[in-house]
Scaffold this motif. Structure first.
Motif, short mmCIF file in Angstrom:
data_model
loop_
_atom_site.label_atom_id
_atom_site.label_comp_id
_atom_site.label_asym_id
_atom_site.label_seq_id
_atom_site.Cartn_x
_atom_site.Cartn_y
_atom_site.Cartn_z
N GLN A 210 0.84 -1.21 0.00
CA GLN A 210 0.00 0.00 0.00
C GLN A 210 0.87 1.25 0.00
OE1 GLN A 210 -2.85 0.94 3.31
NE2 GLN A 210 -4.32 0.70 1.65
N ASP A 211 0.65 2.08 -1.00
CA ASP A 211 1.38 3.34 -1.18
C ASP A 211 0.61 4.46 -0.47
OD1 ASP A 211 3.18 5.18 -2.17
OD2 ASP A 211 2.48 5.09 -4.24
N HIS A 212 1.24 5.57 -0.20
CA HIS A 212 0.59 6.77 0.35
C HIS A 212 0.90 7.91 -0.60
CE1 HIS A 212 0.95 4.04 3.71
NE2 HIS A 212 0.14 4.79 4.43
N LYS A 213 -0.07 8.23 -1.47
CA LYS A 213 0.20 9.16 -2.58
C LYS A 213 0.22 10.62 -2.15
CE LYS A 213 0.11 6.69 -6.58
NZ LYS A 213 -0.76 5.53 -6.51
N ARG A 214 -0.60 10.98 -1.13
CA ARG A 214 -0.72 12.39 -0.77
C ARG A 214 0.51 12.87 0.01
NH1 ARG A 214 -5.60 14.89 -1.41
NH2 ARG A 214 -7.06 13.55 -2.51
N THR A 224 1.56 12.95 -4.92
CA THR A 224 3.00 12.86 -5.16
C THR A 224 3.27 11.53 -5.86
OG1 THR A 224 3.48 11.60 -3.17
CG2 THR A 224 3.38 14.01 -2.92
N GLY A 225 4.53 11.24 -6.08
CA GLY A 225 4.89 9.92 -6.62
C GLY A 225 4.75 8.83 -5.57
N GLY A 226 4.53 9.21 -4.30
CA GLY A 226 4.43 8.23 -3.20
C GLY A 226 5.30 8.70 -2.04
N LEU A 266 4.10 -6.75 -14.10
CA LEU A 266 2.81 -6.10 -14.32
C LEU A 266 2.33 -5.60 -12.96
CD1 LEU A 266 0.41 -5.30 -16.09
CD2 LEU A 266 -0.56 -7.56 -15.68
N TYR A 267 2.12 -4.29 -12.88
CA TYR A 267 1.74 -3.65 -11.62
C TYR A 267 0.25 -3.32 -11.72
CZ TYR A 267 1.68 0.53 -8.45
OH TYR A 267 1.40 1.47 -7.50
N GLY A 268 -0.55 -3.95 -10.86
CA GLY A 268 -1.98 -3.64 -10.81
C GLY A 268 -2.25 -2.70 -9.65
N PHE A 282 -2.89 0.31 -14.56
CA PHE A 282 -1.80 -0.65 -14.71
C PHE A 282 -0.50 0.13 -14.90
CE2 PHE A 282 -5.13 -3.59 -16.50
CZ PHE A 282 -5.00 -4.56 -15.51
N ASN A 283 0.56 -0.36 -14.30
CA ASN A 283 1.90 0.13 -14.62
C ASN A 283 2.69 -1.05 -15.17
OD1 ASN A 283 1.41 2.79 -13.71
ND2 ASN A 283 1.71 2.12 -11.61
N VAL A 284 3.72 -0.76 -15.92
CA VAL A 284 4.41 -1.82 -16.65
C VAL A 284 5.81 -2.06 -16.11
CG1 VAL A 284 3.04 -1.43 -18.72
CG2 VAL A 284 5.21 -0.21 -18.45
N ARG A 285 5.96 -1.81 -14.81
CA ARG A 285 7.29 -1.80 -14.17
C ARG A 285 7.11 -1.94 -12.68
NH1 ARG A 285 6.00 2.62 -11.50
NH2 ARG A 285 4.52 3.94 -12.56
N PHE A 286 8.22 -2.07 -11.97
CA PHE A 286 8.17 -2.03 -10.52
C PHE A 286 7.69 -0.64 -10.06
CE2 PHE A 286 11.41 -5.52 -10.26
CZ PHE A 286 10.77 -6.29 -9.29
N GLY A 287 6.99 -0.57 -8.94
CA GLY A 287 6.56 0.72 -8.39
C GLY A 287 7.67 1.38 -7.60
N ASP A 288 7.54 2.67 -7.44
CA ASP A 288 8.48 3.43 -6.63
C ASP A 288 7.68 4.34 -5.72
OD1 ASP A 288 10.49 4.98 -5.58
OD2 ASP A 288 11.46 5.43 -7.47
N PRO A 289 7.58 4.09 -4.43
CA PRO A 289 8.50 3.34 -3.58
C PRO A 289 8.09 1.89 -3.25
CG PRO A 289 7.08 4.69 -2.19
CD PRO A 289 6.63 4.91 -3.61
N GLU A 290 7.12 1.29 -3.95
CA GLU A 290 6.68 -0.06 -3.58
C GLU A 290 7.84 -1.07 -3.56
OE1 GLU A 290 5.30 2.05 -5.57
OE2 GLU A 290 3.13 1.95 -5.53
N THR A 291 8.73 -0.94 -4.54
CA THR A 291 9.86 -1.88 -4.65
C THR A 291 10.74 -1.87 -3.39
OG1 THR A 291 9.82 -1.31 -6.97
CG2 THR A 291 11.75 -2.49 -6.22
N1 GLY Z 1 4.12 4.64 -6.48
C1 GLY Z 1 3.37 4.65 -7.64
C2 GLY Z 1 4.06 4.21 -8.87
O1 GLY Z 1 5.15 3.67 -8.85
O2 GLY Z 1 3.50 4.39 -9.94
#
Ligand code: GLY
Length: 426
Positions: A210-214, A224-226, A266-268, A282-291
């Motif tokens: 779980q990301d925190h976008k705000r 934000t980006g996270g 594949l990022y859902g 959908f994103n097509v890569r690892f998330g940042d900061p999820e990774t």
């Molecule tokens: N943290 C959201 C993203 O990587 O798109």
């Protein structure tokens, strides 16, 4: 083995850190990299939006394996050119990357294949937008179709705000990315991301995150980006996990049925509605900061998994995870996500890194002429802690945050609280 990682954020530092633990003992190059990747490999400078140059550099430097971190190089076909040269590359080709490169394409693919997502309409004029908004009302979500560096999404509470967001997009605020606009149903529920490795056939889901976008505590302030992240996500029960996995499998199969063999991550991005999980993006890569919380919990050798993806034998792989939790707090420059200064000296990294279970991933950092770390981006550091419980992970991460300082540093203080409550740890 010589491995090139494209990208220079916290995600790439986490990838490079995981690679540095690989039994293949790769020699690692990272472009552009950051202050953290420099300690584990060699930072190089390759224009990431120029796939032909990337391919030439890869050949000149006898690179055996390429990992693409961000979406932009994938969308412009970096994987296609490298694959044509016979270089194994982790990340989908342009046809697969279109899933992130065009939100309209993603919505239409989901519609064609019955993949659960919010209702939507594509518009190209203010008049079309008004007609649809008069029909559906607000709240709605307005999205620029193309890549807009995470800034192309507006949650509009009123029809007038929605029309304003559409106008802004059509007026060129996001460049050509905003010429087509998706107006989408606003869905209620907790958000959660599930990323999966896939070789185009087998889909191996990771742990939910779980990301925190705000920008500010209690999910206030601009997107934000996270700003922080944790894994796993206690509100995701077995049924929700199975449903999200099945959606990812269905998506990979849908792509294949339309001639797109999708290989990579594949990022859902999901929302857990009363009717079950639905896809937000959908994103097509690892998330940042999820990774930065996923990879510290992955026990399996990352390079083995990535090689299995590119060789189409992911069915032979089983992912193993540490039986712990991870949490990461983003330390940002004053002003982020707006404008911010660079070059501020960073102190306390060593002390923070000595705290049990803590790894400080560099994101927007560089080294000054004297080899000392300074800020060089909006999101500067990702302070990650691994521990048996979220309470302990939070304690470790925020003790490390207290040890670090740079001028006008800002961060959220509530990362992990939702997980603690959901797990009944407090
Ligand atoms: N943290 C959201 C993203 O990587 O798109």
């Amino acid at each position: 083995m010589r491995v090139l990682v494209l990208g220079g954020g916290g995600r790439e530092h986490a990838i490079v850190t995981a690679l540095s633990r690989s039994h293949h003992a790769p020699e690692i190059f990272c472009s552009p990299g950051n202050g953290g990747t420099a300690a584990l490999g060699t930072n190089v400078s390759i224009p990431e939006d120029d796939p032909v140059y990337v391919a030439e550099w890869v050949e000149r430097n006898a690179i055996d394996f390429v990992i693409v971190g961000p979406e932009a190089p994938l969308v412009v076909g970096t994987a296609d050119i490298l694959a044509a040269d016979g270089v194994p590359v982790f990340g989908p080709k342009a046809a697969g990357a279109h899933l992130e490169g065009s939100k309209a394409y993603a919505k239409e693919l989901m519609e064609r294949h019955g993949i659960p997502t919010g209702r939507y309409r594509l518009v190209q004029t203010n008049e079309e937008a008004k007609e649809y908004l008069d029909e559906v009302g607000a709240p709605v979500v307005v999205k620029a179709d193309g890549l807009a560096a995470g800034k192309g999404v507006t949650v509009a509470e009123t029809v007038s705000d929605a029309l304003g967001a559409v106008r802004q997009s059509l007026d060129g605020h996001f460049g050509p990315a905003g010429d087509l606009v998706v107006i989408e149903e606003y869905l209620e529920g907790p958000e959660c991301s599930l990323l999966a490795f896939t070789d185009g056939d087998t889909v191996l889901p990771m742990i939910p995150v779980q990301d925190h976008k705000r920008a500010y505590d209690d999910d206030k302030g601009p997107n934000t980006g996270g700003m922080g992240v944790y894994a796993p996500v206690p509100v995701v029960d077995e049924a929700a996990y199975a449903a999200m996995t099945s959606i990812l499998e269905k998506t990979v199969a849908a792509l294949k049925s339309e001639g797109v063999v999708y290989q990579g991550v594949l990022y859902g991005g999901f929302i857990l509605t009363a009717d079950g999980p639905k896809v937000l993006e959908f994103n097509v890569r690892f998330g940042d900061p999820e990774t930065q919380v996923i990879l510290p919990l992955l026990e399996t050798d990352l390079l083995d998994v990535m090689m299995a993806v590119t060789e189409g034998r992911l069915s032979e792989v089983e992912l193993a995870w540490r039986d712990e939790v991870a949490l990461s707090v983003v330390l940002a420059s004053g002003g982020y996500p707006g404008t911010y200064p660079k070059g501020k000296p960073i102190r306390g990294l060593e002390e923070a890194g000595e705290i049990e279970g803590v790894t400080v991933y560099h994101a927007g950092t560089a080294m000054d002429a004297g080899g000392r770390p300074v800020t060089s981006g909006g999101r500067v550091l990702n302070v990650t802690a691994v521990a048996p419980t979220f309470i302990e992970a939070r304690d470790r991460a925020y003790r490390a945050v207290d040890a670090i300082s740079f001028e006008d540093m800002h961060f959220r203080t509530d990362i992990g609280l939702k997980a603690i409550r959901a797990r009944g740890e407090a």
